[in-house]
Scaffold this motif. Structure first.
Motif, mmCIF file in Angstrom:
data_model
loop_
_atom_site.group_PDB
_atom_site.id
_atom_site.type_symbol
_atom_site.label_atom_id
_atom_site.label_comp_id
_atom_site.label_asym_id
_atom_site.label_seq_id
_atom_site.Cartn_x
_atom_site.Cartn_y
_atom_site.Cartn_z
ATOM 1 N N ARG A 84 0.818 -1.151 0.084
ATOM 2 C CA ARG A 84 -0.038 0.116 0.058
ATOM 3 C C ARG A 84 0.815 1.360 -0.016
ATOM 4 N NH1 ARG A 84 -1.041 3.591 3.644
ATOM 5 N NH2 ARG A 84 -0.004 2.493 5.351
ATOM 6 N N THR A 124 2.621 1.614 -3.256
ATOM 7 C CA THR A 124 1.653 1.958 -4.565
ATOM 8 C C THR A 124 1.257 3.513 -4.379
ATOM 9 O OG1 THR A 124 0.972 -0.058 -4.726
ATOM 10 C CG2 THR A 124 -0.367 1.344 -5.419
ATOM 11 N N ARG A 173 3.852 2.872 -9.698
ATOM 12 C CA ARG A 173 4.138 1.318 -9.950
ATOM 13 C C ARG A 173 5.791 1.512 -10.563
ATOM 14 N NH1 ARG A 173 -1.007 1.817 -11.526
ATOM 15 N NH2 ARG A 173 -2.210 -0.376 -11.250
ATOM 16 N N GLU A 211 0.166 -5.230 -14.048
ATOM 17 C CA GLU A 211 -1.151 -5.417 -13.631
ATOM 18 C C GLU A 211 -1.456 -5.901 -12.198
ATOM 19 O OE1 GLU A 211 -0.024 -8.807 -16.514
ATOM 20 O OE2 GLU A 211 0.020 -6.605 -16.237
ATOM 21 N N GLN A 220 0.336 -4.923 -9.379
ATOM 22 C CA GLN A 220 0.959 -4.327 -8.727
ATOM 23 C C GLN A 220 -0.355 -3.314 -7.980
ATOM 24 O OE1 GLN A 220 4.360 -4.427 -7.634
ATOM 25 N NE2 GLN A 220 4.074 -6.141 -9.142
ATOM 26 N N SER A 221 -1.194 -3.754 -7.251
ATOM 27 C CA SER A 221 -2.279 -3.046 -6.695
ATOM 28 C C SER A 221 -2.897 -3.899 -5.427
ATOM 29 C CB SER A 221 -3.397 -3.027 -7.491
ATOM 30 O OG SER A 221 -3.925 -4.528 -7.696
ATOM 31 N N SER A 277 -5.655 -4.590 -4.006
ATOM 32 C CA SER A 277 -6.651 -5.375 -4.255
ATOM 33 C C SER A 277 -6.343 -6.794 -4.705
ATOM 34 C CB SER A 277 -7.740 -4.736 -5.092
ATOM 35 O OG SER A 277 -7.351 -4.429 -6.525
#
Length: 635
Positions: free
Chosen positions: A65, A68, A73, A95, A97-98, A100
């Protein structure tokens, strides 16, 4: 440069052990404290304990977190489950690197196996996989390994030895066999041991370019604090504390309770704020997690819209709350995401006398919160008064001529000529600035307070050449000041505090300043030099020199062709001598242009009067009929 971080999690059965921390099921898990069974029995509220695996997963989510929020990124992470059969949970792909996606990946992965294996753990497969992931993207990387093992240093099978062998194989492997793998130059491994019994080690070199550090910590909140410290060191982050934020509920109840919110951002923001290490130390404090931080004070917002000063910022940095689950951080985040702005002032904590001017602004752009550093956020903001350059028995000199300086800036604006010009524009502009700044006291003096006289004088004497009208205008102004002195009238200064009590002292000080000013302009042109002579005459109470100004030439200081002025009893030629050339090298601090001109003129007259070539010969006497025997001899 894009950096890559690998998070390795020990997935053996030992990670299912309970954390020593207990938390109530109806309280914020971040603000939990150690509870006892007696406390549970007395209150009737059940308490639960998380496993080591759950605590480690929450720490990994916090790391992702923060990275980010601050770097988007640019800093990518890869998460690997290290057990008897290693497995990639999250890869370096963009895709993934989040937060969620990482939460979903942990849910799909599940927890460690409940069946413990009697075999000795072998970390070679997991470390080889981590080294390969780094080598496929860059030449240097960092690995953070969360584990319960104590075999970190030693012979074959230890964590450090396994990393050394893996990097060695990467460096000396043939590029033809693995063309997509880079040869690693530097790899750093941080082993976070979930046991306080493990000895802490800092940057131990196990091979050239391969270092290992060991951090011993308890799971839960201590693990989270140590992970944040690693982030601050690895990715050069800084911590800022916003203090004295008023609570809305307490304001309604007429209470004065305030709270603080801790934010993370790039450490470069702190370097931009202050250049003085002494003042930076005055702002430094410690966050609730033991992190070094800088404190800023909340200034109550006046408007719901962003402040206008935000356009004058010298830096913007993305921020992330340090404790995202706390109620205070949530309130501040919602406040900013709602379109409001927070104005801050950099001042030491607890110093109520510090300057309250805004130095920073936190606002939201496109759903992303930024810390804006305003242009006035520089070293020296904590002084209560304007910085003075001199000290005197009467106190500090603070009356700076800011308005006059702004007028010079406005009158010195550059422009592009519509047509080509014959003269050199840079030289012309520089000459103009030199003239208008020859006399410019930083603070107000007795002369600068003559608002009815000085602007008229400076308007003309700052010109490159004086016309007859300009000269007569300055002369008339000087004559008016002299009339005030003869009438025994006080000097009409706007600031009477700068005026001496006695009138004679007032004019003595005024003419001294006037003479200093005209002395700086005396070398600009011959007519400027004549004005300097007039000021000296007024100052010394002498008669004014008789000068026909229309016969004094107007030229620049480089090469002046001067026409002579007529004095009583003095002969002069019908036209100016063009042979008289005056250069700046002839001018000294004790001589002005007018004196040099008269010396040159006298020398020219001496050269034009040719001597009789038979002078001194008695046979060729010019006045033989005159008897000089009775005349006294010259000595």
């Amino acid at each position: 440069m894009r950096e890559y971080l690998v998070l390795m999690l020990d997935s053996r059965a030992e990670m299912l052990a309970a954390c020593p921390e207990e938390m109530s099921v109806n309280v914020d898990p971040v603000s939990l404290k150690m509870k006892s069974q007696a406390r549970q029995q007395s209150t009737g509220v059940p308490f639960v304990s998380r496993s080591l695996w759950t605590s480690t997963v929450e720490t990994c989510l916090e790391i992702s977190r923060v990275l980010t929020d601050i770097f988007l990124r640019e800093k990518r992470i890869c998460i690997i489950s290290a057990g008897h059969s290693p497995r990639v949970i999250v890869d370096f792909q963009e895709e993934q690197q989040s937060v969620s996606f990482i939460q979903s990946a942990f849910m799909n992965h599940g927890g460690p196996s409940k069946q413990s294996s009697p075999e000795k753990p072998n970390w070679s497969s997991a470390i080889d996989l981590a080294v390969e992931k780094i080598a496929r993207n860059t030449v240097e990387g960092r690995i953070i390994f969360f584990t319960t093992t104590a075999e970190i240093f030693g012979d074959n099978g230890s964590v450090s030895e396994t990393l050394k062998q893996s990097v060695f194989l990467n460096r000396y492997s043939k590029s033809k066999e693995s063309p997509q793998v880079n040869h690693l130059e530097r790899v750093h491994l941080d082993v976070v041991a979930l046991s306080p019994d493990v000895e802490a080690v800092t940057d131990a070199d196990v091979d050239p370019g391969v270092t290992v550090s060991v951090v011993a910590t308890l799971p839960g909140i201590p693990l989270w604090n140590n992970a944040m410290k690693l982030l601050l060191n690895h990715f050069k982050l800084g911590c800022t504390i916003i203090s004295n934020i008023p609570m809305k509920e307490e304001q309604q109840s007429n209470s004065s309770s305030n709270y603080d919110v801790e934010l993370l951002h790039a450490a470069e923001a702190h370097k931009t704020l202050l250049a003085d290490q002494t003042e930076f130390t005055a702002l430094t404090t410690t966050s609730s997690g033991g992190l070094p931080a800088v404190s800023f004070k909340w200034l109550s917002p006046k408007l719901p819209e962003p402040v206008a000063d935000i356009t004058n910022c010298i830096g913007t940095y993305r921020i992330s709350p340090l404790d995202v689950l706390s109620r205070h951080s949530t309130c501040l985040t919602n406040f900013l995401l709602g379109g409001r702005s927070v104005t801050l002032s950099q001042c030491p904590r607890g110093d109520a006398q510090a300057n309250q001017s805004p130095t920073h602004v936190i606002t939201c752009h496109g759903g992303v919160i930024f810390l804006h550093i305003l242009a006035q956020a520089r070293a020296g903001q904590f002084e209560l008064d304007t910085p003075s350059f001199t000290e005197s028995p009467g106190g500090k000199v603070l009356d700076y001529r800011i308005a006059d300086f702004c007028d010079i800036m406005l009158n010195s604006q550059l422009f592009t000529p519509a047509a080509p010009v014959e003269f050199d524009m840079p030289t012309k502009r520089q000459a103009y600035l030199d003239r208008v700044t020859k006399y410019f006291p930083l603070t107000n003096t007795l002369l600068t307070n003559l608002n009815s006289f000085l602007p008229m004088i400076l308007e003309h004497v700052t010109k490159e050449s004086l016309s007859v009208e300009d000269f007569n205008s300055v002369k008339k102004t000087l004559h008016s000041l002299d009339d005030f002195q003869k009438q025994n009238v006080s000097i009409p200064a706007s600031n009477t505090s700068l005026r001496p009590n006695k009138k004679e002292d007032q004019y003595r000080a005024m003419w001294s300043e006037m003479e200093q000013m005209m002395c700086k302009y005396a070398n600009v042109s011959p007519r400027h030099a004549v004005l300097h002579k007039f000021v000296l005459a007024y100052k010394n109470h002498e008669p004014l020199p008789s000068v026909d100004i229309s016969e004094v030439a107007m030229c620049g200081p480089e090469e002046l062709v001067v026409s002579p002025s007529k004095k009583p009893g003095e002969k002069r030629p019908a036209a100016a001598f063009k042979g008289i050339v005056i250069t700046p090298s002839m001018l000294t601090p004790r001589t002005n242009l007018y004196d040099v001109y008269h010396n040159q003129l006298n020398q020219m007259y001496a050269r034009k009067r040719r001597k009789f070539h038979r002078q001194g010969d008695p046979n060729y006497s010019l006045y033989s009929h005159v008897n000089l025997k009775d005349e006294p001899k010259a000595t």
